[in-house]
Structure formats: C-alpha cells, structure tokens
Design a protein around this motif. Sequence first.
Motif, PDB file in Angstrom:
ATOM      1  N   ILE A  59     -31.294  -6.072 -98.387  1.00 49.90           N
ATOM      2  CA  ILE A  59     -31.567  -6.716 -97.098  1.00 49.90           C
ATOM      3  C   ILE A  59     -33.070  -6.793 -96.856  1.00 49.90           C
ATOM      4  CG2 ILE A  59     -31.324  -6.508 -94.590  1.00 49.90           C
ATOM      5  CD1 ILE A  59     -28.763  -7.420 -95.931  1.00 49.90           C
ATOM      6  N   GLN A  60     -33.762  -5.692 -97.076  1.00 45.02           N
ATOM      7  CA  GLN A  60     -35.195  -5.648 -96.796  1.00 45.02           C
ATOM      8  C   GLN A  60     -36.012  -6.541 -97.735  1.00 45.02           C
ATOM      9  OE1 GLN A  60     -36.805  -1.707 -96.645  1.00 45.02           O
ATOM     10  NE2 GLN A  60     -38.899  -2.413 -96.547  1.00 45.02           N
ATOM     11  N   HIS A  61     -35.636  -6.648 -98.995  1.00 46.37           N
ATOM     12  CA  HIS A  61     -36.451  -7.384 -99.951  1.00 46.37           C
ATOM     13  C   HIS A  61     -36.022  -8.830-100.181  1.00 46.37           C
ATOM     14  CE1 HIS A  61     -37.753  -3.277-100.861  1.00 46.37           C
ATOM     15  NE2 HIS A  61     -38.863  -3.856-101.247  1.00 46.37           N
ATOM     16  N   TYR A  62     -34.765  -9.153 -99.954  1.00 43.59           N
ATOM     17  CA  TYR A  62     -34.302 -10.493-100.285  1.00 43.59           C
ATOM     18  C   TYR A  62     -33.743 -11.280 -99.103  1.00 43.59           C
ATOM     19  CZ  TYR A  62     -34.739  -8.726-104.991  1.00 43.59           C
ATOM     20  OH  TYR A  62     -35.220  -8.174-106.138  1.00 43.59           O
ATOM     21  N   VAL A  63     -33.220 -10.605 -98.074  1.00 45.72           N
ATOM     22  CA  VAL A  63     -32.589 -11.325 -96.973  1.00 45.72           C
ATOM     23  C   VAL A  63     -33.522 -11.437 -95.775  1.00 45.72           C
ATOM     24  CG1 VAL A  63     -30.648 -11.307 -95.357  1.00 45.72           C
ATOM     25  CG2 VAL A  63     -30.295 -10.623 -97.733  1.00 45.72           C
ATOM     26  N   ASP A  64     -34.110 -10.329 -95.347  1.00 41.33           N
ATOM     27  CA  ASP A  64     -34.957 -10.310 -94.156  1.00 41.33           C
ATOM     28  C   ASP A  64     -36.137  -9.378 -94.378  1.00 41.33           C
ATOM     29  OD1 ASP A  64     -36.097 -10.297 -91.659  1.00 41.33           O
ATOM     30  OD2 ASP A  64     -34.289  -9.663 -90.593  1.00 41.33           O
ATOM     31  N   PRO A  65     -37.262  -9.908 -94.868  1.00 42.26           N
ATOM     32  CA  PRO A  65     -38.427  -9.057 -95.154  1.00 42.26           C
ATOM     33  C   PRO A  65     -38.989  -8.343 -93.921  1.00 42.26           C
ATOM     34  CG  PRO A  65     -38.690 -11.225 -96.150  1.00 42.26           C
ATOM     35  CD  PRO A  65     -37.487 -11.289 -95.262  1.00 42.26           C
ATOM     36  N   GLN A  66     -38.667  -8.812 -92.720  1.00 41.66           N
ATOM     37  CA  GLN A  66     -39.157  -8.176 -91.498  1.00 41.66           C
ATOM     38  C   GLN A  66     -38.356  -6.929 -91.134  1.00 41.66           C
ATOM     39  OE1 GLN A  66     -41.958  -9.332 -90.120  1.00 41.66           O
ATOM     40  NE2 GLN A  66     -41.928 -10.792 -91.814  1.00 41.66           N
ATOM     41  N   TYR A  67     -37.170  -6.797 -91.711  1.00 40.47           N
ATOM     42  CA  TYR A  67     -36.281  -5.678 -91.375  1.00 40.47           C
ATOM     43  C   TYR A  67     -36.797  -4.378 -91.971  1.00 40.47           C
ATOM     44  CZ  TYR A  67     -32.154  -2.703 -91.408  1.00 40.47           C
ATOM     45  OH  TYR A  67     -31.290  -1.664 -91.263  1.00 40.47           O
ATOM     46  N   ARG A  68     -36.914  -3.345 -91.136  1.00 46.68           N
ATOM     47  CA  ARG A  68     -37.285  -2.007 -91.589  1.00 46.68           C
ATOM     48  C   ARG A  68     -36.201  -1.046 -91.124  1.00 46.68           C
ATOM     49  NH1 ARG A  68     -39.729  -4.612 -94.489  1.00 46.68           N
ATOM     50  NH2 ARG A  68     -41.960  -4.811 -94.676  1.00 46.68           N
ATOM     51  N   PHE A  69     -35.621  -0.331 -92.050  1.00 49.37           N
ATOM     52  CA  PHE A  69     -34.489   0.529 -91.736  1.00 49.37           C
ATOM     53  C   PHE A  69     -34.928   1.909 -91.295  1.00 49.37           C
ATOM     54  CE2 PHE A  69     -35.410   1.091 -96.210  1.00 49.37           C
ATOM     55  CZ  PHE A  69     -35.412   2.454 -96.339  1.00 49.37           C
ATOM     56  N   SER A  70     -34.041   2.565 -90.563  1.00 44.70           N
ATOM     57  CA  SER A  70     -34.272   3.970 -90.224  1.00 44.70           C
ATOM     58  C   SER A  70     -32.979   4.765 -90.354  1.00 44.70           C
ATOM     59  CB  SER A  70     -34.830   4.098 -88.808  1.00 44.70           C
ATOM     60  OG  SER A  70     -33.892   3.642 -87.867  1.00 44.70           O
ATOM     61  N   GLY A  71     -31.967   4.180 -90.964  1.00 41.20           N
ATOM     62  CA  GLY A  71     -30.709   4.883 -91.176  1.00 41.20           C
ATOM     63  C   GLY A  71     -29.530   3.926 -91.155  1.00 41.20           C
ATOM     64  N   TRP A  73     -26.944   3.877 -89.119  1.00 44.54           N
ATOM     65  CA  TRP A  73     -26.627   3.420 -87.774  1.00 44.54           C
ATOM     66  C   TRP A  73     -27.516   2.236 -87.401  1.00 44.54           C
ATOM     67  CZ3 TRP A  73     -22.842   3.336 -84.608  1.00 44.54           C
ATOM     68  CH2 TRP A  73     -23.032   3.023 -83.283  1.00 44.54           C
ATOM     69  N   ASN A  74     -28.795   2.319 -87.735  1.00 43.71           N
ATOM     70  CA  ASN A  74     -29.731   1.229 -87.484  1.00 43.71           C
ATOM     71  C   ASN A  74     -29.307  -0.026 -88.244  1.00 43.71           C
ATOM     72  OD1 ASN A  74     -32.612  -0.058 -88.579  1.00 43.71           O
ATOM     73  ND2 ASN A  74     -32.544   0.412 -86.388  1.00 43.71           N
ATOM     74  N   PHE A  75     -28.862   0.139 -89.486  1.00 40.00           N
ATOM     75  CA  PHE A  75     -28.405  -1.015 -90.260  1.00 40.00           C
ATOM     76  C   PHE A  75     -27.159  -1.638 -89.632  1.00 40.00           C
ATOM     77  CE2 PHE A  75     -25.581  -2.859 -93.443  1.00 40.00           C
ATOM     78  CZ  PHE A  75     -26.370  -3.924 -93.836  1.00 40.00           C
ATOM     79  N   ALA A  76     -26.229  -0.824 -89.149  1.00 41.91           N
ATOM     80  CA  ALA A  76     -25.017  -1.353 -88.508  1.00 41.91           C
ATOM     81  C   ALA A  76     -25.380  -2.169 -87.272  1.00 41.91           C
ATOM     82  CB  ALA A  76     -24.073  -0.212 -88.137  1.00 41.91           C
ATOM     83  N   GLN A  77     -26.330  -1.688 -86.475  1.00 43.32           N
ATOM     84  CA  GLN A  77     -26.769  -2.440 -85.303  1.00 43.32           C
ATOM     85  C   GLN A  77     -27.414  -3.757 -85.724  1.00 43.32           C
ATOM     86  OE1 GLN A  77     -29.251   0.625 -83.626  1.00 43.32           O
ATOM     87  NE2 GLN A  77     -27.718   1.116 -82.067  1.00 43.32           N
ATOM     88  N   TYR A  78     -28.260  -3.719 -86.748  1.00 45.12           N
ATOM     89  CA  TYR A  78     -28.901  -4.934 -87.261  1.00 45.12           C
ATOM     90  C   TYR A  78     -27.849  -5.938 -87.720  1.00 45.12           C
ATOM     91  CZ  TYR A  78     -31.137  -7.947 -90.723  1.00 45.12           C
ATOM     92  OH  TYR A  78     -31.542  -9.027 -91.449  1.00 45.12           O
ATOM     93  N   PHE A  79     -26.862  -5.461 -88.481  1.00 46.92           N
ATOM     94  CA  PHE A  79     -25.821  -6.324 -89.020  1.00 46.92           C
ATOM     95  C   PHE A  79     -25.011  -6.980 -87.899  1.00 46.92           C
ATOM     96  CE2 PHE A  79     -21.579  -7.045 -90.868  1.00 46.92           C
ATOM     97  CZ  PHE A  79     -21.943  -7.873 -91.923  1.00 46.92           C
ATOM     98  N   LEU A  80     -24.645  -6.198 -86.889  1.00 48.69           N
ATOM     99  CA  LEU A  80     -23.877  -6.747 -85.768  1.00 48.69           C
ATOM    100  C   LEU A  80     -24.692  -7.756 -84.961  1.00 48.69           C
ATOM    101  CD1 LEU A  80     -21.990  -3.551 -84.596  1.00 48.69           C
ATOM    102  CD2 LEU A  80     -21.040  -5.530 -85.813  1.00 48.69           C
ATOM    103  N   ARG A  81     -25.992  -7.491 -84.782  1.00 44.50           N
ATOM    104  CA  ARG A  81     -26.867  -8.452 -84.088  1.00 44.50           C
ATOM    105  C   ARG A  81     -26.963  -9.768 -84.841  1.00 44.50           C
ATOM    106  NH1 ARG A  81     -32.012  -5.638 -83.943  1.00 44.50           N
ATOM    107  NH2 ARG A  81     -30.765  -3.856 -84.326  1.00 44.50           N
ATOM    108  N   GLN A  82     -27.048  -9.691 -86.172  1.00 45.66           N
ATOM    109  CA  GLN A  82     -27.160 -10.897 -86.992  1.00 45.66           C
ATOM    110  C   GLN A  82     -25.895 -11.730 -86.899  1.00 45.66           C
ATOM    111  OE1 GLN A  82     -29.898 -12.049 -88.503  1.00 45.66           O
ATOM    112  NE2 GLN A  82     -30.892 -10.325 -87.538  1.00 45.66           N
ATOM    113  N   ARG A  83     -24.740 -11.076 -86.836  1.00 48.11           N
ATOM    114  CA  ARG A  83     -23.466 -11.794 -86.737  1.00 48.11           C
ATOM    115  C   ARG A  83     -23.355 -12.501 -85.395  1.00 48.11           C
ATOM    116  NH1 ARG A  83     -18.306  -8.898 -88.371  1.00 48.11           N
ATOM    117  NH2 ARG A  83     -17.622 -11.028 -88.190  1.00 48.11           N
ATOM    118  N   ARG A  84     -23.824 -11.854 -84.320  1.00 46.67           N
ATOM    119  CA  ARG A  84     -23.764 -12.461 -82.977  1.00 46.67           C
ATOM    120  C   ARG A  84     -24.699 -13.661 -82.862  1.00 46.67           C
ATOM    121  NH1 ARG A  84     -24.763  -7.440 -79.855  1.00 46.67           N
ATOM    122  NH2 ARG A  84     -23.078  -6.205 -80.647  1.00 46.67           N
TER     123      ARG A  84
END
Length: 86
Positions: A59-71, A73-84
Amino acid sequence: MRDLTDPRAIKFKGILFLFVGLMSASLLLLEHPSLKIATLLGITVWCFCRAYYFAFYVIQHYVDPQYRFSGLWNFAQYFLRQRRNG
C-alpha cells in the motif's frame, strides 16, 4: 503509547515473537499430529505474513505513497475510508 526505539528492545521483541510462534505451532502439532494440520498451519502463517506485507509495504509503495502506517488498526481505518470515498 510511545514508539519502541531501543534497538535491544526491538531485537528482543522480534525474538520473543519468534519464540512464541514456534512454541504455539509446536504445541498445536503435538496436540494434533497430522500432515493436514501442519499444512494448514503453514498456509495460515504464510497468508497472514503476506497480508501484513500487503497492508504496509505494498500500500505504501505502490498504491498510496502518502500513506504512513502506525499499526493494523490504522490500516483498517485507512482501508474503510478508501472504500467510502470510492
């Protein structure tokens, strides 16, 4: 919660994860010694490793270079936001 920054503590944490994983797999295989269980356990571990790699590296290197993870739970929130957002 603070980030873990001490290199010795990080290494210890990695070794602890490895030890707990090996002990858990060993106990499971001792309780149910079969090739089927061993194969399913191996596939499960491999799939979760690939999912973790996907959640952070891909996700960080190929889909969304702006995305920075912290765990996770953070990834699940990111994923749900992207779907909405479509």
